[in-house]
Write a protein that holds these residues in place. Sequence first.
Motif, PDB file in Angstrom:
ATOM      1  N   ASP A   1      17.068 -50.821  18.430  1.00  8.52           N
ATOM      2  CA  ASP A   1      18.340 -51.276  18.983  1.00  8.52           C
ATOM      3  C   ASP A   1      18.817 -50.293  20.046  1.00  8.52           C
ATOM      4  OD1 ASP A   1      18.280 -53.436  17.301  1.00  8.52           O
ATOM      5  OD2 ASP A   1      19.438 -52.394  15.717  1.00  8.52           O
ATOM      6  N   TRP A   2      19.655 -50.842  20.922  1.00 13.06           N
ATOM      7  CA  TRP A   2      20.232 -50.021  21.996  1.00 13.06           C
ATOM      8  C   TRP A   2      21.416 -49.240  21.461  1.00 13.06           C
ATOM      9  CZ3 TRP A   2      18.358 -49.496  26.927  1.00 13.06           C
ATOM     10  CH2 TRP A   2      17.365 -50.394  27.343  1.00 13.06           C
ATOM     11  N   SER A   3      21.475 -47.999  21.806  1.00 16.96           N
ATOM     12  CA  SER A   3      22.688 -47.201  21.576  1.00 16.96           C
ATOM     13  C   SER A   3      23.532 -47.301  22.842  1.00 16.96           C
ATOM     14  CB  SER A   3      22.324 -45.743  21.298  1.00 16.96           C
ATOM     15  OG  SER A   3      21.506 -45.635  20.149  1.00 16.96           O
ATOM     16  N   SER A   4      24.845 -47.373  22.692  1.00 20.69           N
ATOM     17  CA  SER A   4      25.701 -47.534  23.877  1.00 20.69           C
ATOM     18  C   SER A   4      27.004 -46.802  23.682  1.00 20.69           C
ATOM     19  CB  SER A   4      25.959 -49.017  24.157  1.00 20.69           C
ATOM     20  OG  SER A   4      26.696 -49.599  23.109  1.00 20.69           O
ATOM     21  N   VAL A   5      27.645 -46.508  24.801  1.00 23.08           N
ATOM     22  CA  VAL A   5      28.959 -45.881  24.806  1.00 23.08           C
ATOM     23  C   VAL A   5      29.621 -46.251  26.130  1.00 23.08           C
ATOM     24  CG1 VAL A   5      28.108 -43.738  25.835  1.00 23.08           C
ATOM     25  CG2 VAL A   5      30.216 -43.704  24.484  1.00 23.08           C
ATOM     26  N   SER A   6      30.931 -46.466  26.089  1.00 23.36           N
ATOM     27  CA  SER A   6      31.702 -46.741  27.302  1.00 23.36           C
ATOM     28  C   SER A   6      32.425 -45.474  27.711  1.00 23.36           C
ATOM     29  CB  SER A   6      32.706 -47.875  27.080  1.00 23.36           C
ATOM     30  OG  SER A   6      32.024 -49.094  26.850  1.00 23.36           O
ATOM     31  N   VAL A   7      32.273 -45.118  28.986  1.00 22.18           N
ATOM     32  CA  VAL A   7      32.897 -43.888  29.488  1.00 22.18           C
ATOM     33  C   VAL A   7      33.792 -44.266  30.661  1.00 22.18           C
ATOM     34  CG1 VAL A   7      30.975 -42.434  28.728  1.00 22.18           C
ATOM     35  CG2 VAL A   7      30.945 -43.448  31.020  1.00 22.18           C
ATOM     36  N   ALA A   8      34.702 -43.362  30.962  1.00 22.79           N
ATOM     37  CA  ALA A   8      35.614 -43.571  32.090  1.00 22.79           C
ATOM     38  C   ALA A   8      34.834 -43.435  33.406  1.00 22.79           C
ATOM     39  CB  ALA A   8      36.767 -42.571  32.016  1.00 22.79           C
ATOM     40  N   ASN A   9      35.560 -43.436  34.480  1.00 23.39           N
ATOM     41  CA  ASN A   9      34.943 -43.420  35.814  1.00 23.39           C
ATOM     42  C   ASN A   9      34.358 -42.041  36.104  1.00 23.39           C
ATOM     43  OD1 ASN A   9      34.131 -44.092  38.337  1.00 23.39           O
ATOM     44  ND2 ASN A   9      36.176 -44.166  39.240  1.00 23.39           N
ATOM     45  N   VAL A  10      33.160 -41.750  35.460  1.00 21.43           N
ATOM     46  CA  VAL A  10      32.453 -40.491  35.658  1.00 21.43           C
ATOM     47  C   VAL A  10      31.059 -40.816  36.175  1.00 21.43           C
ATOM     48  CG1 VAL A  10      33.774 -39.215  33.919  1.00 21.43           C
ATOM     49  CG2 VAL A  10      31.742 -40.495  33.236  1.00 21.43           C
ATOM     50  N   SER A  11      30.214 -39.768  36.353  1.00 22.18           N
ATOM     51  CA  SER A  11      28.901 -40.002  36.952  1.00 22.18           C
ATOM     52  C   SER A  11      27.757 -39.597  36.033  1.00 22.18           C
ATOM     53  CB  SER A  11      28.785 -39.224  38.275  1.00 22.18           C
ATOM     54  OG  SER A  11      28.913 -37.833  38.035  1.00 22.18           O
ATOM     55  N   LYS A  12      28.021 -39.146  34.746  1.00 20.79           N
ATOM     56  CA  LYS A  12      26.906 -38.819  33.850  1.00 20.79           C
ATOM     57  C   LYS A  12      27.398 -38.824  32.408  1.00 20.79           C
ATOM     58  CE  LYS A  12      27.382 -33.768  34.191  1.00 20.79           C
ATOM     59  NZ  LYS A  12      26.681 -32.516  34.539  1.00 20.79           N
ATOM     60  N   PHE A  13      26.384 -38.919  31.529  1.00 19.36           N
ATOM     61  CA  PHE A  13      26.659 -38.867  30.087  1.00 19.36           C
ATOM     62  C   PHE A  13      25.475 -38.141  29.427  1.00 19.36           C
ATOM     63  CE2 PHE A  13      26.095 -40.653  25.814  1.00 19.36           C
ATOM     64  CZ  PHE A  13      27.315 -40.302  25.236  1.00 19.36           C
ATOM     65  N   VAL A  14      25.781 -37.234  28.443  1.00 21.84           N
ATOM     66  CA  VAL A  14      24.750 -36.418  27.800  1.00 21.84           C
ATOM     67  C   VAL A  14      24.520 -36.945  26.389  1.00 21.84           C
ATOM     68  CG1 VAL A  14      24.074 -34.100  27.071  1.00 21.84           C
ATOM     69  CG2 VAL A  14      25.418 -34.421  29.176  1.00 21.84           C
TER      70      VAL A  14
ATOM     71  N   GLY B   1      38.821 -54.104  40.781  1.00 20.21           N
ATOM     72  CA  GLY B   1      39.987 -54.235  39.914  1.00 20.21           C
ATOM     73  C   GLY B   1      40.307 -52.922  39.219  1.00 20.21           C
ATOM     74  N   PRO B   2      41.400 -52.873  38.482  1.00 17.66           N
ATOM     75  CA  PRO B   2      41.795 -51.641  37.777  1.00 17.66           C
ATOM     76  C   PRO B   2      40.970 -51.455  36.504  1.00 17.66           C
ATOM     77  CG  PRO B   2      43.386 -53.373  37.373  1.00 17.66           C
ATOM     78  CD  PRO B   2      42.413 -53.952  38.348  1.00 17.66           C
ATOM     79  N   GLY B   3      41.042 -50.247  35.948  1.00 18.26           N
ATOM     80  CA  GLY B   3      40.396 -49.931  34.685  1.00 18.26           C
ATOM     81  C   GLY B   3      38.894 -49.855  34.765  1.00 18.26           C
ATOM     82  N   LEU B   4      38.355 -49.264  35.836  1.00 17.67           N
ATOM     83  CA  LEU B   4      36.906 -49.180  36.006  1.00 17.67           C
ATOM     84  C   LEU B   4      36.300 -48.261  34.948  1.00 17.67           C
ATOM     85  CD1 LEU B   4      34.351 -49.812  37.649  1.00 17.67           C
ATOM     86  CD2 LEU B   4      34.885 -47.807  39.067  1.00 17.67           C
ATOM     87  N   GLN B   5      35.259 -48.763  34.226  1.00 17.40           N
ATOM     88  CA  GLN B   5      34.514 -47.975  33.251  1.00 17.40           C
ATOM     89  C   GLN B   5      33.025 -48.273  33.395  1.00 17.40           C
ATOM     90  OE1 GLN B   5      36.258 -49.120  29.446  1.00 17.40           O
ATOM     91  NE2 GLN B   5      37.426 -47.201  29.405  1.00 17.40           N
ATOM     92  N   TYR B   6      32.215 -47.487  32.649  1.00 15.35           N
ATOM     93  CA  TYR B   6      30.775 -47.688  32.668  1.00 15.35           C
ATOM     94  C   TYR B   6      30.261 -47.757  31.233  1.00 15.35           C
ATOM     95  CZ  TYR B   6      31.320 -46.197  37.483  1.00 15.35           C
ATOM     96  OH  TYR B   6      31.742 -46.097  38.767  1.00 15.35           O
ATOM     97  N   LYS B   7      29.450 -48.757  30.940  1.00 15.93           N
ATOM     98  CA  LYS B   7      28.816 -48.879  29.625  1.00 15.93           C
ATOM     99  C   LYS B   7      27.398 -48.321  29.739  1.00 15.93           C
ATOM    100  CE  LYS B   7      27.609 -52.250  26.061  1.00 15.93           C
ATOM    101  NZ  LYS B   7      27.586 -53.682  25.679  1.00 15.93           N
TER     102      LYS B   7
END
Length: 1095
Positions: free
Chosen positions: A687-700, A670-676
């Motif tokens: 507790d878990w820290s989290s962030v939603s990012v766009a359709n990328v392949s890494k987070f620092v 579907g449209p609007g693909l993101q990654y949490k």
Amino acid sequence: MRPRSGTLVMDISKEKAEHYEGVYQCTARNEHGTAVSNNIVIRQSRSPLWSKERIEPVIVEEGVSLVLPCRPPAGLPPPIIFWMDNNFQRLPQSHRVSQSLNGDLYFSNVLREDSRNDYICYARFPHTQTIQQKQPITVRVFNMDEINDTMAAIYNDTDLFSAPADERRPTFLIPSGPSSSKLVLRGQVLELECIAGGLPTPEISWIKVSGDFPTKRTSFLHYQKTLSIVNVSESDVGDYRCTAKNQHGSAHHTIHVTVKAAPYWITGPPRNLVLAPGETGKLTCLASGTPKPAVTWAMNGIPIENSPEDVSRKVEDDTIIFTDVQSGSSAVYQCTIANEYGYLLSNAFVNVLSESPRVLTQANKVFQVIRNHPALIDCHSFGSPIPKITWFKDSRSSTLDGDPYVLHDNGTLEIPIAQAHNSGKYTCVARNPLGNFENHVYLEVKEPTRILKQPEYKVVKRGREAVFECKVKHDASLIPTMTWLRDDGELPDDERFIVDSHSLTITDVTESDEGMYTCIMNTTLDHDSASAQLTVVERPDAPTDLELTDKKDRSIQLTWTPGDEHNSPIQMFLIQYEDSLHHHGHWHNLTEVPGTKTTAHLKLSPFVHYTFRVLALNAVGFSHSSFPSRMYKTKAAAPDENPTGVEGLGTQHNNLVISWKPLTSLQSNGPGLQYKVMWRQKARDGDWSSVSVANVSKFVVSGTPTFAAYEIKVQSLNDYGNGPEPTLAHGFSGEDLPVAAPSNVQAMVVNSTLVEVHWDPVSPKLIRGHLRGYKVYYWRQRSLHKHNPHHAEKQILTFGGEHSRGMLPDLHPFSLYSFNVRVFNDKGEGPASPSQDFETPEGVPGMPSSLIITNPNLDSLTLEWGPPHDRNGRITGYTLKYQPVNNSNELGQMEELALPDNETSVTLLNLKYSTRYKFYLNAKTGRGEGPAVTQEAVTIMDEAVTSRQVDIATQGWFIGLMCAIALLILILLIICFIQRNKGGKYPVKEKEDAHTDAEFQPMKDEDCTFVEYSDNEDHKPLKGSRTPSHATVKRDDSEDSLVDYGEGGDGQFNEDGSFIGQYSGKSGSRDTAEGHESSEAPSPINAMNSLNSFV
């Protein structure tokens, strides 16, 4: 009558043809007799007109049977009957409507559509080429139900007429009654006919009551209504039953067939008879017929009972016997056989003749036959009495009348299995009492034609080349002809078909070239053939007619129609799809389907615009793709899966880089693909820290402690929801350099080249990263020997993992080393441990640096050497070993000599002269002896010249030269003896007295000494030889002088002509001289020794 012929011509232009009707017979006469012909009947062909008649319409109720008669006028010959309409179109016939053998038209039952007014019977008379037409017949078919309905409406009554014709069981329209009979003549065609009426239309079947039908001669015509048997014989006599059957019953009719026969020959007509006077013979007129025919004889056209009486002739029914015939009894006899159905007439010439033999076969005729085939050699002869034939071969030593020869009555000689040795000249001799006749013929037995290499079955791709080989062996004397056929027909007239002597090549093959190819090799005597199939294959045609059915959100069914396989079965179908929403213009493989299926159930992903196509694969390759199917769009949905390959690694000492493999557009659903992205430090369980990012392949993640363990999760989501719960991954934040060095570092010496190093591992917290191992840095400070220079070259050995010790190999013995140890991780190395020293013990030394041989003498030589480069300790001395070596490289006794460490040379005495020695020298330390250096040397001798002498003495050219010299000396001796015989006197005594005693003293042993070899040897005398000092050998002296073959120049002849003098000549410088020479002939050995001075 035509002149000079037996043809009778009738001119019917002046008279009516019927005037010539009658029976004619031809008679031929000459002095030998009279022959008559068969009776010839002449009748005029007639085609009479149909008589005028008024034909009333035929009104018939629907469903009843009907016969329309034709009854044509009688003609000669009978006419051919057929039914047509006014438009000259044949009336259709069927099981229900058919024409009988007599021409009438039969209806098993009539229908309303049979009503018409143009049933016309035609009669065609073939000889007059005329057609006669009968008056048209009108047929009206009515239906009783319709009449009842009409009359009931008028008279208000429903039962005015009777009911329509009911369905009924079959009855025969022809023939009538339960049985009948049929007469047919032998050899003619038997036709039996059964036509039945009934409703529904009956089916006709046939059986032979008393046996079976002759299958090959039997056929069923006119919708099974006519049984036809051709070439009738007596075996066809019997009862034949036809059966008509429908659903209401059946009817039967039996026909009894009788076969009569006009007369016919049993063994053929009587043959001409040639008899010599006094011989006996007979004429036989053997025939049969039903009823039995009568036999009558005539002579020269006159009944035999009215012919002149002949005592040598006797008539016995169908045979005439001739006994002791006489000259002048020649005649033509007629045999007539007749019954009520016909007659036979035959002429036979009885010739009473006296004739000497003649051979009719061509003289010197060549008969050719293939080996292993029968050979038939003809000898056609004529004579009266009949000649007897005798065969001979080549030398005519014996007649050919036994195995393997077969002599036939007509004189032909047969060899059932001809072989090569049967070839040759054959003589046939024809004899009778009046003489004999010879004829020579030849038989040639040829080798058979055989195909050695047959064409092979070919499967060829279209457009390629097909080659059929056909190699043939045949008799060299026969001219062969090669022919190629395709499917038993000629090859196409096409330049692509190339025929040469042994093959057929088809270029640019097409599918039309398929077929069975046959090569035929023909000679004038035999042939051989072989065949092979050509199959043309090609990639399959593209599938067609793609259809989508059973459409669902996550699946669909695709069906298609396969294309032409082109002779190669389809192995599988490849289904591809295009996603015009995400990757327009790009086709992807979806699945494969076996070649036997044409339907596939496809699994689909959400949020894709699918278009499908299919490709077929056979052994040649893939087809072109089919036309695309219609587009099918699937609905969007939440992701079905999370990213894979989740990792956590730090690039700096205070960060954590979380990476993963992104989902494809097909996996996005579907449209609007993101990654949490979710993370937390492992040790704290916070507790878990989290962030939603766009359709990328890494987070620092920044600000992390150095090398801390983390738990990581990455979940996919889109506009329609979250993906499934992600799996837990583990990672570490960034590393830093280790802050501590290994402790308690020690070294344990194993031997002079190996040391084991120990240390205590560094604490994991102080490593600050993944432990990758330890590195040992070590270097050689110096050698413990005072003469060696200092070294500072460092080496590194790495020990991966959690090691606490390691070995340092390949060290230098007797040296001082230093080393330290460091731990390392992915970031780098930590600090070094304090340096430690260790010493390596002594080892065995290396080989001496050099070994040189100097001052060679007859029995001594000097060796000089240098100390080893690698002393590996304190040198305690040297060991010298040596032994002699002979010419075959065999070693003698070994001698050993111990030398002190401070010596670098030694002189060896009392060696054997002219001997090769091999020397071995090694150095010693406290640990033992090192490797030896070797060298070879030879005590003084003129080895080169000796070698040359040996070599020259074994050369062919030298042996030849010596032989020539010996021959020349022999010739000179002969000349000397001749001169001596002449009685000449020469003053030689004074010459003999002139020689001094010193020149003739024997050689002393001590004069044999070894000297150096020189390149000027060619200008010196051989070593050890006796050579004059002032007398020289002159090569350009006269060939008549014998001085050239001696060592001196003063050779003389004595009084009796013999040669005297000293071969060695005078010498004032040499120590020895030859003994006194006598006046005898010179020695050849001395001459050869003298010649050596030239070499």
